[in-house]
Design a protein around this motif. Structure first.
Motif, PDB file in Angstrom:
ATOM      1  N   GLN A  25       0.826  -1.203   0.000  1.00 56.55           N
ATOM      2  CA  GLN A  25       0.000   0.000   0.000  1.00 56.55           C
ATOM      3  C   GLN A  25       0.860   1.253   0.000  1.00 56.55           C
ATOM      4  OE1 GLN A  25      -2.772  -0.211   3.257  1.00 56.55           O
ATOM      5  NE2 GLN A  25      -3.968  -1.876   2.340  1.00 56.55           N
ATOM      6  N   GLN A  26       1.996   1.211   0.692  1.00 59.82           N
ATOM      7  CA  GLN A  26       2.892   2.358   0.711  1.00 59.82           C
ATOM      8  C   GLN A  26       3.439   2.659  -0.676  1.00 59.82           C
ATOM      9  OE1 GLN A  26       5.857   1.460   3.657  1.00 59.82           O
ATOM     10  NE2 GLN A  26       4.523   1.946   5.387  1.00 59.82           N
ATOM     11  N   GLN A  27       3.788   1.613  -1.428  1.00 55.78           N
ATOM     12  CA  GLN A  27       4.271   1.813  -2.790  1.00 55.78           C
ATOM     13  C   GLN A  27       3.186   2.431  -3.670  1.00 55.78           C
ATOM     14  OE1 GLN A  27       7.273   1.382  -3.978  1.00 55.78           O
ATOM     15  NE2 GLN A  27       8.232   0.423  -2.206  1.00 55.78           N
ATOM     16  N   PHE A  28       1.969   1.916  -3.530  1.00 55.22           N
ATOM     17  CA  PHE A  28       0.860   2.451  -4.324  1.00 55.22           C
ATOM     18  C   PHE A  28       0.593   3.917  -3.961  1.00 55.22           C
ATOM     19  CE2 PHE A  28      -3.730   3.394  -4.343  1.00 55.22           C
ATOM     20  CZ  PHE A  28      -3.962   3.347  -5.706  1.00 55.22           C
ATOM     21  N   LEU A  29       0.571   4.219  -2.653  1.00 50.83           N
ATOM     22  CA  LEU A  29       0.314   5.587  -2.213  1.00 50.83           C
ATOM     23  C   LEU A  29       1.421   6.533  -2.654  1.00 50.83           C
ATOM     24  CD1 LEU A  29      -1.069   4.893   1.383  1.00 50.83           C
ATOM     25  CD2 LEU A  29      -2.355   5.754  -0.579  1.00 50.83           C
ATOM     26  N   PHE A  30       2.668   6.043  -2.679  1.00 49.33           N
ATOM     27  CA  PHE A  30       3.784   6.872  -3.141  1.00 49.33           C
ATOM     28  C   PHE A  30       3.571   7.286  -4.597  1.00 49.33           C
ATOM     29  CE2 PHE A  30       7.831   7.209  -5.384  1.00 49.33           C
ATOM     30  CZ  PHE A  30       8.474   8.187  -4.636  1.00 49.33           C
ATOM     31  N   VAL A  31       3.248   6.315  -5.447  1.00 47.77           N
ATOM     32  CA  VAL A  31       3.022   6.605  -6.860  1.00 47.77           C
ATOM     33  C   VAL A  31       1.812   7.520  -7.034  1.00 47.77           C
ATOM     34  CG1 VAL A  31       2.465   5.596  -9.108  1.00 47.77           C
ATOM     35  CG2 VAL A  31       4.104   4.454  -7.600  1.00 47.77           C
ATOM     36  N   LEU A  32       0.744   7.237  -6.280  1.00 49.73           N
ATOM     37  CA  LEU A  32      -0.477   8.031  -6.387  1.00 49.73           C
ATOM     38  C   LEU A  32      -0.234   9.477  -5.976  1.00 49.73           C
ATOM     39  CD1 LEU A  32      -3.555   8.228  -6.839  1.00 49.73           C
ATOM     40  CD2 LEU A  32      -3.851   7.526  -4.450  1.00 49.73           C
ATOM     41  N   PHE A  33       0.408   9.686  -4.821  1.00 53.35           N
ATOM     42  CA  PHE A  33       0.632  11.044  -4.339  1.00 53.35           C
ATOM     43  C   PHE A  33       1.641  11.786  -5.212  1.00 53.35           C
ATOM     44  CE2 PHE A  33      -1.890   9.814  -0.906  1.00 53.35           C
ATOM     45  CZ  PHE A  33      -2.129  10.887  -0.067  1.00 53.35           C
ATOM     46  N   LEU A  34       2.645  11.088  -5.718  1.00 50.10           N
ATOM     47  CA  LEU A  34       3.589  11.727  -6.627  1.00 50.10           C
ATOM     48  C   LEU A  34       2.883  12.199  -7.892  1.00 50.10           C
ATOM     49  CD1 LEU A  34       6.481  12.493  -7.447  1.00 50.10           C
ATOM     50  CD2 LEU A  34       6.763  10.155  -8.313  1.00 50.10           C
ATOM     51  N   SER A  35       2.016  11.347  -8.442  1.00 52.04           N
ATOM     52  CA  SER A  35       1.275  11.718  -9.652  1.00 52.04           C
ATOM     53  C   SER A  35       0.356  12.908  -9.398  1.00 52.04           C
ATOM     54  CB  SER A  35       0.449  10.522 -10.150  1.00 52.04           C
ATOM     55  OG  SER A  35       1.276   9.402 -10.403  1.00 52.04           O
ATOM     56  N   TYR A  37       0.665  15.161  -7.046  1.00 51.02           N
ATOM     57  CA  TYR A  37       1.463  16.365  -6.783  1.00 51.02           C
ATOM     58  C   TYR A  37       1.981  16.975  -8.080  1.00 51.02           C
ATOM     59  CZ  TYR A  37       5.224  19.358  -5.082  1.00 51.02           C
ATOM     60  OH  TYR A  37       6.043  20.423  -4.835  1.00 51.02           O
ATOM     61  N   LEU A  38       2.474  16.129  -8.985  1.00 53.42           N
ATOM     62  CA  LEU A  38       2.961  16.633 -10.276  1.00 53.42           C
ATOM     63  C   LEU A  38       1.823  17.254 -11.080  1.00 53.42           C
ATOM     64  CD1 LEU A  38       5.413  13.760 -11.320  1.00 53.42           C
ATOM     65  CD2 LEU A  38       5.997  16.026 -10.414  1.00 53.42           C
ATOM     66  N   ALA A  39       0.632  16.632 -11.021  1.00 54.06           N
ATOM     67  CA  ALA A  39      -0.527  17.189 -11.719  1.00 54.06           C
ATOM     68  C   ALA A  39      -0.915  18.540 -11.123  1.00 54.06           C
ATOM     69  CB  ALA A  39      -1.701  16.214 -11.640  1.00 54.06           C
ATOM     70  N   THR A  40      -0.847  18.652  -9.792  1.00 57.06           N
ATOM     71  CA  THR A  40      -1.175  19.915  -9.119  1.00 57.06           C
ATOM     72  C   THR A  40      -0.219  21.019  -9.527  1.00 57.06           C
ATOM     73  OG1 THR A  40      -2.068  18.727  -7.208  1.00 57.06           O
ATOM     74  CG2 THR A  40      -1.453  21.025  -6.876  1.00 57.06           C
ATOM     75  N   VAL A  41       1.087  20.732  -9.467  1.00 62.28           N
ATOM     76  CA  VAL A  41       2.092  21.744  -9.798  1.00 62.28           C
ATOM     77  C   VAL A  41       1.999  22.136 -11.271  1.00 62.28           C
ATOM     78  CG1 VAL A  41       4.568  22.198  -9.961  1.00 62.28           C
ATOM     79  CG2 VAL A  41       3.645  21.019  -7.962  1.00 62.28           C
ATOM     80  N   PRO A  81       5.895  16.682  -0.577  1.00 62.44           N
ATOM     81  CA  PRO A  81       7.320  16.357  -0.779  1.00 62.44           C
ATOM     82  C   PRO A  81       7.979  15.719   0.439  1.00 62.44           C
ATOM     83  CG  PRO A  81       6.830  18.505  -1.709  1.00 62.44           C
ATOM     84  CD  PRO A  81       5.616  18.086  -0.946  1.00 62.44           C
ATOM     85  N   LYS A  82       7.650  16.178   1.634  1.00 62.88           N
ATOM     86  CA  LYS A  82       8.219  15.587   2.845  1.00 62.88           C
ATOM     87  C   LYS A  82       7.819  14.127   2.966  1.00 62.88           C
ATOM     88  CE  LYS A  82      10.089  15.212   6.934  1.00 62.88           C
ATOM     89  NZ  LYS A  82      11.556  15.046   7.060  1.00 62.88           N
ATOM     90  N   MET A  83       6.553  13.815   2.658  1.00 68.76           N
ATOM     91  CA  MET A  83       6.094  12.432   2.712  1.00 68.76           C
ATOM     92  C   MET A  83       6.821  11.576   1.681  1.00 68.76           C
ATOM     93  SD  MET A  83       2.321  10.860   1.927  1.00 68.76           S
ATOM     94  CE  MET A  83       2.635  10.954   0.177  1.00 68.76           C
ATOM     95  N   LEU A  84       7.017  12.102   0.463  1.00 65.74           N
ATOM     96  CA  LEU A  84       7.698  11.356  -0.586  1.00 65.74           C
ATOM     97  C   LEU A  84       9.175  11.126  -0.240  1.00 65.74           C
ATOM     98  CD1 LEU A  84       6.183  13.145  -3.730  1.00 65.74           C
ATOM     99  CD2 LEU A  84       5.437  11.006  -2.675  1.00 65.74           C
ATOM    100  N   VAL A  85       9.833  12.149   0.303  1.00 64.26           N
ATOM    101  CA  VAL A  85      11.240  12.015   0.691  1.00 64.26           C
ATOM    102  C   VAL A  85      11.393  10.994   1.812  1.00 64.26           C
ATOM    103  CG1 VAL A  85      13.179  13.219   1.771  1.00 64.26           C
ATOM    104  CG2 VAL A  85      11.921  14.302  -0.092  1.00 64.26           C
ATOM    105  N   ASN A  86      10.491  11.039   2.802  1.00 65.68           N
ATOM    106  CA  ASN A  86      10.543  10.063   3.895  1.00 65.68           C
ATOM    107  C   ASN A  86      10.389   8.638   3.371  1.00 65.68           C
ATOM    108  OD1 ASN A  86      10.951  12.019   5.793  1.00 65.68           O
ATOM    109  ND2 ASN A  86       9.002  11.750   6.850  1.00 65.68           N
ATOM    110  N   HIS A  87       9.529   8.469   2.376  1.00 64.09           N
ATOM    111  CA  HIS A  87       9.328   7.125   1.805  1.00 64.09           C
ATOM    112  C   HIS A  87      10.600   6.658   1.097  1.00 64.09           C
ATOM    113  CE1 HIS A  87       7.132   3.780  -0.026  1.00 64.09           C
ATOM    114  NE2 HIS A  87       7.807   4.063  -1.142  1.00 64.09           N
ATOM    115  N   ILE A  88      11.218   7.539   0.331  1.00 64.57           N
ATOM    116  CA  ILE A  88      12.430   7.172  -0.403  1.00 64.57           C
ATOM    117  C   ILE A  88      13.570   6.838   0.565  1.00 64.57           C
ATOM    118  CG2 ILE A  88      14.221   8.027  -1.967  1.00 64.57           C
ATOM    119  CD1 ILE A  88      12.036   9.671  -3.352  1.00 64.57           C
TER     120      ILE A  88
END
Length: 316
Positions: A25-35, A37-41, A81-88
């Motif tokens: 689920q963490q992997q899925f959420l990482f991809v989802l939130f990254l997508s 976030y990029l769409a938002t920006v 970004p903080k959530m994505l960096v913590n995951h990486i």
């Protein structure tokens, strides 16, 4: 005094547990939130670029819209970004000053979204209900003053709540069941009296949030009354369709915030709070460019010009 200092220094960092503890689920959420976030920006940057490069869009409505897009970019950039960096990095930690800083900027941009939605509703009210006086009322000076005043009030409001949070003691548990430093989980972790904090959130914070919301409702009541007097059925439908989209986002934005922050702490559920905060911190900023902008013919034309310049620079 010594005991209080010891308690305050016992927690130097917090652990952001995120939205799930399951690796898949963490992997899925990482991809989802990254997508998302990029769409938002990307979406909001395109709106700002289109408005700034097209002189026909240098009007109060698009001035406020570009400010809203800028705030939405900053809004999402405060947490995701903080959530994505913590995951990486495989880390969950955030320092105590970092947590307060994140909370400060998060709620500053929440307040700015709040104020800008109200300002945009007022702009539409003047345009629909007083069209002959629109240019004399919505002057560039007034528009700049309303945006600057919104920034000032938002900063003062958030500074108050951040200082109140900084005075609390955090003794043992430092696990935040969230992907960012939110007020409600922090208050639950505190081992000191949080009565003043909760009262200020309900009354002062509530006043800051509810007042613009009431202004939006009043503006749209007046707009609806004016639109109902329009003889053309097509004109009525077009106006109501635009208002419906705006009100849908307003309802989503205010409804989730009120559900999370203006209920007694005993009624809070971690899962419900998390779902609500994801809606207003991630989903709403991503949808704003589509709902407020991409249905607008003038802005669509400006976006086409932006893409045309990028695709055929030599022709331009």
């Amino acid at each position: 005094m010594t005991m209080n200092k010891a308690n305050e220094s016992s927690v130097s960092e917090f652990l952001l547990l995120g939205l799930s503890r399951q690796p898949q689920q963490q992997q899925f959420l990482f991809v989802l939130f990254l997508s998302m976030y990029l769409a938002t920006v990307l979406g909001n940057l395109l709106i700002i670029l289109a408005i700034s490069t097209d002189s026909r869009l240098h009007t109060p409505m698009y001035f406020f819209l570009s400010n809203l897009s800028f705030v939405d970019i900053c809004f999402s950039s405060t947490t995701i970004p903080k959530m994505l960096v913590n995951h990486i990095l495989g880390s969950q930690s955030i320092s105590f000053p970092g947590c307060l800083t994140q909370m400060y900027f998060l709620f500053m941009f929440v307040d700015m979204d709040n104020f800008l939605l109200a300002v945009m509703a007022y702009d539409r009210f003047v345009a629909v209900c007083h069209p002959l006086h629109y240019t004399t009322k919505m002057t560039p000076q007034l528009c700049a003053l309303m945006v600057a005043g919104s920034w000032a009030v938002a900063n003062l409001n958030v500074l108050l709540h951040t200082l109140l949070m900084a005075r609390l003691s955090f003794c043992a548990d430092n696990r935040i069941p969230h992907f960012f430093c939110d007020v409600t989980p922090l208050l639950k972790l505190s081992c000191s009296d949080t009565h003043i904090n909760e009262m200020m959130i309900l009354f002062e914070g509530g006043l800051i949030m509810i007042t613009p919301f009431v202004c939006i409702l009043v503006s749209y009541v007046c707009i609806t009354s004016a639109v109902l007097r329009v003889p053309s059925t097509k004109g009525k439908w077009k106006a109501f369709s635009t208002c419906g989209s705006h009100l849908a986002v307003v309802s989503l934005f205010y409804g989730t915030i009120i559900a999370v922050y203006f209920n007694p702490s005993s009624t809070h559920s971690a899962d419900k709070d998390t779902a609500a905060t994801v809606l207003y911190t991630v989903v709403t900023p991503m949808l704003n460019p589509f709902i407020y902008s991409l249905r607008n013919k003038d802005l669509k034309g400006a976006l086409r010009k932006v893409f045309h310049r990028q695709s055929f620079p030599f022709c331009v």
